[in-house]
Design a protein around this motif. Structure first.
Motif, PDB file in Angstrom:
ATOM      1  N   LYS A  86       0.859  -1.180   0.000  1.00  0.00           N
ATOM      2  CA  LYS A  86       0.000   0.000   0.000  1.00  0.00           C
ATOM      3  C   LYS A  86       0.895   1.230   0.000  1.00  0.00           C
ATOM      4  CE  LYS A  86      -4.261  -1.427   2.354  1.00  0.00           C
ATOM      5  NZ  LYS A  86      -4.794  -1.970   1.147  1.00  0.00           N
ATOM      6  N   LEU A  87       0.496   2.225  -0.771  1.00  0.00           N
ATOM      7  CA  LEU A  87       1.283   3.444  -0.865  1.00  0.00           C
ATOM      8  C   LEU A  87       0.345   4.621  -0.625  1.00  0.00           C
ATOM      9  CD1 LEU A  87       3.872   5.017  -1.895  1.00  0.00           C
ATOM     10  CD2 LEU A  87       2.864   4.860  -4.149  1.00  0.00           C
ATOM     11  N   ASP A  99      -3.358   0.724  -3.809  1.00  0.00           N
ATOM     12  CA  ASP A  99      -2.925  -0.677  -3.726  1.00  0.00           C
ATOM     13  C   ASP A  99      -1.856  -0.891  -4.782  1.00  0.00           C
ATOM     14  OD1 ASP A  99      -4.572  -1.444  -1.703  1.00  0.00           O
ATOM     15  OD2 ASP A  99      -6.249  -1.963  -3.023  1.00  0.00           O
ATOM     16  N   LEU A 100      -0.828  -1.643  -4.428  1.00  0.00           N
ATOM     17  CA  LEU A 100       0.280  -1.852  -5.366  1.00  0.00           C
ATOM     18  C   LEU A 100       0.370  -3.306  -5.797  1.00  0.00           C
ATOM     19  CD1 LEU A 100       3.062   0.150  -3.523  1.00  0.00           C
ATOM     20  CD2 LEU A 100       1.556   0.963  -5.317  1.00  0.00           C
ATOM     21  N   GLY A 101       0.758  -3.498  -7.058  1.00  0.00           N
ATOM     22  CA  GLY A 101       1.020  -4.846  -7.558  1.00  0.00           C
ATOM     23  C   GLY A 101       2.481  -5.204  -7.340  1.00  0.00           C
ATOM     24  N   GLN A 102       2.809  -6.444  -7.686  1.00  0.00           N
ATOM     25  CA  GLN A 102       4.158  -6.969  -7.476  1.00  0.00           C
ATOM     26  C   GLN A 102       5.235  -6.117  -8.151  1.00  0.00           C
ATOM     27  OE1 GLN A 102       4.379  -9.722  -5.572  1.00  0.00           O
ATOM     28  NE2 GLN A 102       6.604  -9.665  -5.618  1.00  0.00           N
ATOM     29  N   LYS A 103       4.979  -5.799  -9.423  1.00  0.00           N
ATOM     30  CA  LYS A 103       5.984  -5.053 -10.196  1.00  0.00           C
ATOM     31  C   LYS A 103       6.196  -3.662  -9.617  1.00  0.00           C
ATOM     32  CE  LYS A 103       5.350  -6.908 -14.781  1.00  0.00           C
ATOM     33  NZ  LYS A 103       4.434  -6.605 -15.877  1.00  0.00           N
ATOM     34  N   MET A 104       5.083  -3.047  -9.187  1.00  0.00           N
ATOM     35  CA  MET A 104       5.163  -1.702  -8.669  1.00  0.00           C
ATOM     36  C   MET A 104       5.983  -1.671  -7.384  1.00  0.00           C
ATOM     37  SD  MET A 104       4.218   1.178  -9.700  1.00  0.00           S
ATOM     38  CE  MET A 104       2.810   1.099 -10.758  1.00  0.00           C
TER      39      MET A 104
END
Lengths: 362, 212
Positions: A86-87, A99-104
């Motif tokens: 989370k950012l 919400d962030l994904g793996q790559k992010m």
């Protein structure tokens, strides 16, 4: 380019790709990749050509721009499975949790973004750019942005003709692309160029092992390259890599002579001992390995450097010495020695009861 | 074929599940789908989709109404970065008389919000600096209506939702009334046409039978 094996033809290509920078399309393929049952030779070549021609164009993208308030990354207990992130970003007027994904998560780590940094995130590509810090720290001071977090901005980027082809062809795979689609795109790109909306970026197509190409492949690019303006510019850049033995055959056998007449042939010659020494010492520097002068004489293979360094570290020495190289030499086999080994112990291998002449045939 | 106005000449119309669905291609190539309640004629959904410069098909952008939860969820799953579930979300749901924006997930007290008109936009501010947005009323942008009136604006806050109501100006009311009439006319015309064509078909078949 022509020269004996191991004289640096491919290395020159790699160097060129590096020197040209990320904006110039550089396509490298081995000639054998063209021969496939799934795709015709002309299609494979056309795709290779179109990959090597870039179009610089403006596109509108969605950007998220704000100051980092909090980064929270949870890993599952077992250490496997997807991480969840989370950012929290803010502007002077608002604050939002993403919400962030793996790559992010990975690219956030790579950019070393931390609380107080002002960053932008390209929503489409996921690219993160650090603008500076909103604090009185040593680094670049940036004001916290105002207004909304999400903005629309025009960004200039380079895409290859092939990428545009794929976007516009019905089948969204990498199979064959209809010539009508290509014609339409050529027209469109020409229009953009006339209107000043886009620029053509000529790139480099590098074909390794050209001796694999047959007559059909050579007859194909010539009319292609003279027909369209951008291709001809690009063809000037095109490099053909010969893996032909330079001294044995003065004119490579399968290339049409009239094409050869129009080419600039760059010859590469085998390295001298001093040059190899220099290459080795550069390589050592790159890998952070200290080596004595004597040891350099023995490190005949670049691949032994790291291994020898490990051996030297084991005996707690700062420098790699001759003995270390010797040890590694005894641990690994090169091609000549492994062939010799095979021949010596042939009888002990499986199927050794097969008769000797049959083995030879195999 | 492209008319001087916003839409091309031949939007297609169907009625399905009590909704009048109108599909049109706008003059700049944007695809637009509008869904009206077939009885009350209230606009329920308006979504637009545009191709990118390179020809890539963009996602549907919902101007009025909301994306079905299933699609929204699938999209969120694919996206590398997306607003968290609890983040404020804007949606527009109009009535016949007013444009109505709803912003969900705003738990703060009513006194926090400061909603004003600025030129052609409605600006939402919060005194605790947690939320800020600029809302455009695209219907007004399309008729080049530039100056919004603060007096037409009212807000209400209930169940963590901020409801912003802007009364439609007379120009819009008139325009929408005309469009409603036109839609009905077109529907009737189509109905009679399809009836005629089906009877024609029957005649044709009869003719063919005769010749045989």
């Amino acid at each position: 380019m022509a020269g004996a094996p191991g004289t640096g033809k491919t290395a020159i290509a790699m160097g060129m790709a590096q020197a040209l920078g990320p904006d110039v399309p550089f396509t490298m393929l081995a000639a054998s990749e063209i021969f496939s049952l799934e795709m015709s030779k002309t299609e494979a070549l056309t795709q290779a050509f179109r990959r090597s021609i870039g179009v610089r164009i403006k596109e509108e993208t969605e950007l998220i721009e704000g100051e980092v308030v909090e980064i929270q990354i949870d890993r599952s207990e077992a250490g496997v499975g997807a991480k969840v992130g989370k950012l929290t970003l803010k502007t002077t007027d608002m604050e939002t949790v993403y919400d962030l994904g793996q790559k992010m998560i990975e690219s956030l780590n790579k950019e070393k973004a931390s609380v107080g940094d002002v960053i932008t995130i390209d929503k489409a590509t996921g690219k993160i750019t650090k603008l500076g810090r909103h604090s009185l720290a040593l680094t670049r001071f940036v004001q916290c942005p105002e207004g909304e977090l999400q903005k629309r901005k025009e960004v200039v980027h380079t895409v290859s003709l092939h990428e545009i082809d794929v976007i516009n062809s019905r089948t969204q795979d990498t199979g064959e692309i209809k010539s009508e689609v290509r014609d339409q795109i050529n027209q469109k790109v020409a229009e953009w160029r006339e209107e000043g909306k886009s620029e053509i970026v000529p790139g480099v197509l590098f074909i390794d092992e050209v001796h694999m190409l047959d007559m059909e492949c050579f007859s194909f690019p010539q009319p292609r390259s003279s027909k369209t303006t951008w291709s001809s510019r690009h063809y000037g850049f095109q490099t053909v890599n010969h893996k032909h033995s330079w001294n044995k055959v003065p004119i490579p056998t399968r290339n049409p002579i009239d094409l050869l007449d129009r080419l600039l042939i760059i010859g590469t010659s085998p390295y001298s001992e001093a040059e190899i020494r220099q290459i080795l010492s550069i390589r050592c520097e790159e890998e952070d390995v200290e080596m004595t002068e004597d040891a350099l004489d023995f490190a005949y293979s670049i691949h032994l450097i790291t291994a020898a360094h490990l051996v030297a570290r084991k005996r707690k020495a700062g420098e790699v010495d001759v003995d270390d190289i010797r040890r590694v030499y005894s641990l690994f086999l090169d091609e000549k020695r492994s062939v010799q080994y095979l021949k010596e112990f042939q009888s002990q291998y499986m199927y050794s009861d097969a008769s000797e002449d049959k083995m030879e045939v195999v | 074929m492209i008319s001087s106005g916003q839409t091309s000449l031949t939007p297609t119309q169907v009625i399905r599940d009590g909704r009048r669905i109108i599909h049109a291609i706008l003059s700049d190539g944007t695809e637009q789908i509008e869904e009206f309640d077939a009885k009350t004629e209230v606009l329920l959904v308006r979504k637009l989709r545009k191709k990118s410069v390179l020809g890539k098909e963009g996602p549907w952008h919902y101007e009025v109404g909301e994306e079905p939860a299933k699609e929204a969820h699938a999209k969120k799953f694919m996206d590398e970065i997306s607003e968290a579930v609890g983040a404020p979300q804007v949606s527009r749901r109009d009535t016949l008389k007013a444009f109505v924006f709803r912003i969900r997930n705003l738990p703060y007290d009513t006194s926090v919000y400061n909603v004003t008109t600025e030129g052609s936009q409605i600006v939402v501010r919060t005194t605790n600096k947690k939320y800020f947005t600029r809302l455009s009323i695209t219907d007004l942008d399309r008729i080049n209506y530039k100056s919004l009136q603060q007096s037409s604006l009212s807000i209400e806050h209930q169940a963590e939702t901020l409801i912003i109501t802007y009364l439609k100006p007379a120009e819009i009311l008139e325009k929408e009334r005309k469009e409603r009439d036109e839609r009905k006319k077109q529907q009737q015309a189509e109905a009679t046409k399809s009836a005629a064509s089906s009877s024609e078909k029957v005649n044709k078949i009869n003719d063919e039978c005769k010749t045989q």
